[in-house]
Scaffold this motif. Structure first.
Motif, PDB file in Angstrom:
ATOM      1  N   ALA A   1       0.623  -1.336   0.081  1.00 41.48           N
ATOM      2  CA  ALA A   1      -0.044   0.138  -0.098  1.00 41.48           C
ATOM      3  C   ALA A   1       0.598   1.306  -0.060  1.00 41.48           C
ATOM      4  N   LYS A   2       2.139   1.341   0.690  1.00 39.54           N
ATOM      5  CA  LYS A   2       2.897   2.321   0.805  1.00 39.54           C
ATOM      6  C   LYS A   2       3.486   2.532  -0.470  1.00 39.54           C
ATOM      7  N   GLU A   3       4.026   1.641  -1.329  1.00 37.67           N
ATOM      8  CA  GLU A   3       4.373   1.741  -2.620  1.00 37.67           C
ATOM      9  C   GLU A   3       3.396   2.131  -3.612  1.00 37.67           C
ATOM     10  N   ILE A   4       2.320   1.728  -3.534  1.00 32.70           N
ATOM     11  CA  ILE A   4       1.064   2.275  -4.383  1.00 32.70           C
ATOM     12  C   ILE A   4       0.887   3.642  -4.051  1.00 32.70           C
ATOM     13  N   LEU A   5       0.582   4.134  -2.751  1.00 36.93           N
ATOM     14  CA  LEU A   5       0.559   5.455  -2.370  1.00 36.93           C
ATOM     15  C   LEU A   5       1.415   6.412  -2.854  1.00 36.93           C
ATOM     16  N   GLU A   6       2.596   6.120  -2.802  1.00 36.44           N
ATOM     17  CA  GLU A   6       3.742   7.070  -3.290  1.00 36.44           C
ATOM     18  C   GLU A   6       3.604   7.120  -4.983  1.00 36.44           C
ATOM     19  N   ARG A   7       3.151   6.032  -5.614  1.00 40.04           N
ATOM     20  CA  ARG A   7       3.055   5.955  -7.142  1.00 40.04           C
ATOM     21  C   ARG A   7       1.804   6.643  -7.406  1.00 40.04           C
ATOM     22  N   ASP A   8       0.739   6.715  -6.769  1.00 41.48           N
ATOM     23  CA  ASP A   8      -0.377   7.155  -7.152  1.00 41.48           C
ATOM     24  C   ASP A   8      -0.925   8.376  -6.250  1.00 41.48           C
ATOM     25  N   GLY A   9      -0.385   8.429  -5.170  1.00 38.61           N
ATOM     26  CA  GLY A   9      -0.607   9.913  -4.422  1.00 38.61           C
ATOM     27  C   GLY A   9      -2.287   9.479  -3.786  1.00 38.61           C
ATOM     28  N   LYS A  10      -2.669   8.266  -3.668  1.00 37.44           N
ATOM     29  CA  LYS A  10      -4.108   8.080  -3.130  1.00 37.44           C
ATOM     30  C   LYS A  10      -4.104   6.638  -2.726  1.00 37.44           C
ATOM     31  N   LEU A  11      -5.183   6.397  -1.921  1.00 41.62           N
ATOM     32  CA  LEU A  11      -5.219   4.933  -1.411  1.00 41.62           C
ATOM     33  C   LEU A  11      -6.926   4.864  -1.317  1.00 41.62           C
ATOM     34  N   GLU A  12      -7.555   4.447  -2.699  1.00 40.44           N
ATOM     35  CA  GLU A  12      -8.923   4.420  -2.787  1.00 40.44           C
ATOM     36  C   GLU A  12      -9.175   3.038  -3.053  1.00 40.44           C
ATOM     37  N   LYS A  13     -10.498   2.878  -3.585  1.00 34.60           N
ATOM     38  CA  LYS A  13     -10.942   1.452  -4.133  1.00 34.60           C
ATOM     39  C   LYS A  13     -10.021   0.822  -5.229  1.00 34.60           C
ATOM     40  N   GLU A  14      -9.732   1.621  -5.747  1.00 29.68           N
ATOM     41  CA  GLU A  14      -8.853   1.042  -7.275  1.00 29.68           C
ATOM     42  C   GLU A  14      -7.517   0.377  -6.555  1.00 29.68           C
ATOM     43  N   GLN A  15      -7.074   1.320  -5.726  1.00 27.87           N
ATOM     44  CA  GLN A  15      -5.682   0.806  -5.001  1.00 27.87           C
ATOM     45  C   GLN A  15      -5.887  -0.448  -4.109  1.00 27.87           C
ATOM     46  N   TYR A  16      -6.921  -0.472  -3.176  1.00 33.23           N
ATOM     47  CA  TYR A  16      -7.287  -1.697  -2.583  1.00 33.23           C
ATOM     48  C   TYR A  16      -7.433  -3.014  -3.346  1.00 33.23           C
ATOM     49  N   LEU A  17      -8.172  -2.703  -4.380  1.00 36.38           N
ATOM     50  CA  LEU A  17      -8.229  -3.870  -5.128  1.00 36.38           C
ATOM     51  C   LEU A  17      -6.992  -4.462  -5.793  1.00 36.38           C
ATOM     52  N   GLU A  18      -6.076  -3.491  -6.032  1.00 35.78           N
ATOM     53  CA  GLU A  18      -4.760  -4.034  -6.452  1.00 35.78           C
ATOM     54  C   GLU A  18      -4.221  -4.951  -5.561  1.00 35.78           C
ATOM     55  N   ILE A  19      -4.035  -4.299  -4.206  1.00 39.66           N
ATOM     56  CA  ILE A  19      -3.539  -5.213  -2.988  1.00 39.66           C
ATOM     57  C   ILE A  19      -4.141  -6.547  -2.990  1.00 39.66           C
ATOM     58  N   CYS A  20      -5.619  -6.611  -3.001  1.00 42.43           N
ATOM     59  CA  CYS A  20      -6.155  -7.745  -2.890  1.00 42.43           C
ATOM     60  C   CYS A  20      -5.930  -8.694  -4.051  1.00 42.43           C
ATOM     61  N   GLU A  21      -5.498  -8.177  -5.355  1.00 42.61           N
ATOM     62  CA  GLU A  21      -5.206  -9.147  -6.329  1.00 42.61           C
ATOM     63  C   GLU A  21      -3.807  -9.661  -6.023  1.00 42.61           C
ATOM     64  N   GLN A  22      -2.910  -8.784  -5.380  1.00 37.96           N
ATOM     65  CA  GLN A  22      -1.550  -9.522  -4.962  1.00 37.96           C
ATOM     66  C   GLN A  22      -1.535 -10.388  -4.067  1.00 37.96           C
ATOM     67  N   PHE A  23      -2.427 -10.149  -2.908  1.00 40.55           N
ATOM     68  CA  PHE A  23      -2.296 -11.177  -1.829  1.00 40.55           C
ATOM     69  C   PHE A  23      -3.563 -12.150  -1.759  1.00 40.55           C
ATOM     70  N   GLY A  24      -4.115 -12.051  -2.955  1.00 38.32           N
ATOM     71  CA  GLY A  24      -5.332 -13.408  -2.981  1.00 38.32           C
ATOM     72  C   GLY A  24      -6.551 -13.250  -1.862  1.00 38.32           C
ATOM     73  N   VAL A  25      -6.907 -11.943  -1.712  1.00 41.27           N
ATOM     74  CA  VAL A  25      -7.867 -11.580  -0.577  1.00 41.27           C
ATOM     75  C   VAL A  25      -9.141 -12.411  -1.103  1.00 41.27           C
ATOM     76  N   GLY A  26      -9.816 -12.808  -0.198  1.00 37.95           N
ATOM     77  CA  GLY A  26     -11.091 -13.709  -0.365  1.00 37.95           C
ATOM     78  C   GLY A  26     -12.058 -12.734  -1.163  1.00 37.95           C
ATOM     79  N   LYS A  27     -13.031 -13.252  -1.985  1.00 43.02           N
ATOM     80  CA  LYS A  27     -14.236 -12.567  -2.642  1.00 43.02           C
ATOM     81  C   LYS A  27     -15.399 -13.054  -2.035  1.00 43.02           C
ATOM     82  N   VAL A  28     -16.305 -11.963  -2.235  1.00 41.66           N
ATOM     83  CA  VAL A  28     -17.737 -12.173  -1.750  1.00 41.66           C
ATOM     84  C   VAL A  28     -18.542 -12.009  -2.887  1.00 41.66           C
TER      85      VAL A  28
END
Length: 341
Positions: free
Chosen positions: A282-309
């Motif tokens: 998240a820190k790396e993405i925040l430094e890249r995009d300047g924000k931490l919103e839904k789009e960025q959280y979904l990218e973290i989910c993708e990397q870490f295989g977070v469960g789906k609902v």
């Protein structure tokens, strides 16, 4: 028993006066020594500053050690007190302690609660993870930590256990991960140092017990175990049980537990290593995009295989709970980044 002259004080391998403490632990089974070693490693900082073994401490100095141990529960605090008190009792019997009274015997019943630590450490920075990995004698241990930190997960850490070298691309630094839950595979990109650890773990043929720190007084003084080639990156040690497939979940947890004990790490668990990795991502993405919103959280989910609902008939990542511990305030706290917006 007659008094003895205490041997020269030793501060070696993070244990103060190690020869005496090893004598004390001679009657303790290898499986039970972990908490004793953890306490002695922590107490060594106080002992070295006073240049005296803990067996000769007064009550205030003992309390300093008990605070330093940072217990999270009353039960853990009571266990610390019991171990240190038994060590002082033993030292009195052996003639090491100059005062033959154990000061810990005259404390109130709720004394243990005094030392509880409310500041629970749950996250490790990348610098801390890198240091821990560098101290691992076994690439087999280091690769577990690295893969968890950079995204491996799955039911019962199956993405780790199912990994083969054929799943790793040296050219692209991509890793194919397979989850036992549904047999689905996914691809993540990891840093080159993680790829290097995978190669080293695959080449490792001998496993150093307790990170290479076997007590010389132990009944089993053999320092290494042979590893069994199974076709998977994470290998079991050779025992009476024949292994022909991937390791079980218990082995992953047991190896992390040993590293946690040997390095005196707080809450060094699968979940907390993964969440520490999410926070760094998240820190790396925040430094890249300047924000931490839904789009960025979904990218973290993708990397870490977070469960789906199931959301109105289609599956989506369950990213909202992540915001509780993966957020800008937490990034600032762990990484001291005050310039992040």
């Amino acid at each position: 028993m007659s008094n003895k002259n205490a041997p020269n004080q030793i501060y070696q391998d993070n244990i103060f006066n190690e020869q005496v403490k090893n004598r004390f632990m001679e009657e303790i089974s290898d499986d039970s020594k972990g908490p004793y070693e953890r306490i002695f490693i922590r107490s060594s900082l106080v002992e070295a500053s006073l240049n005296r073994d803990m067996y000769d401490f007064n009550i205030k100095e003992i309390e300093n050690v008990l605070f330093h141990l940072k217990p999270k529960t009353a039960a853990a605090s009571k266990s610390n007190i019991s171990i240190i008190s038994s060590y002082i009792d033993w030292a009195i019997e052996e003639g090491y302690r100059s005062n033959t009274i154990n000061p810990m015997r005259y404390q109130f019943d709720n004394w243990a609660e005094k030392f509880l630590d409310d500041n629970i450490k749950l996250f490790y920075s990348k610098m801390e993870i890198d240091e821990i990995v560098s101290r691992c004698r076994n690439a087999q241990d280091a690769v577990i930590i690295s893969l968890l930190f950079y995204g491996a997960s799955g039911r019962e850490v199956s993405e780790l256990r199912n990994l083969r070298t054929s799943d790793v691309s040296l050219e692209t630094s991509e890793v194919i991960l397979t989850d036992d839950k549904d047999g689905q595979t996914r691809i993540i990109k990891v840093p080159s140092e993680c790829i290097t650890l995978i190669k080293q773990a695959d080449m490792q043929t001998e496993y150093y017990k307790r990170n290479g720190h076997i007590n010389p007084n132990s009944r089993n003084t053999k320092e290494v175990s042979q590893l069994i080639e199974t076709g998977y990156v994470i290998k079991p040690a050779k025992t009476k049980t024949v292994h022909i497939e991937q390791v079980n979940t218990h082995l992953i947890y047991a190896r992390l537990s040993t590293i946690s004990e040997m390095f005196v790490l707080e809450n060094f668990t699968v979940k907390n290593i993964q969440r520490s990795g999410m926070l760094y991502h998240a820190k790396e993405i925040l430094e890249r995009d300047g924000k931490l919103e839904k789009e960025q959280y979904l990218e973290i989910c993708e990397q870490f295989g977070v469960g789906k609902v199931n959301n109105n008939g289609y599956e989506s990542y369950n990213w909202h709970p992540m915001k509780e511990y993966i957020n800008i305030d937490m990034i600032k706290q762990i990484y001291n980044e005050n310039n992040l917006s």
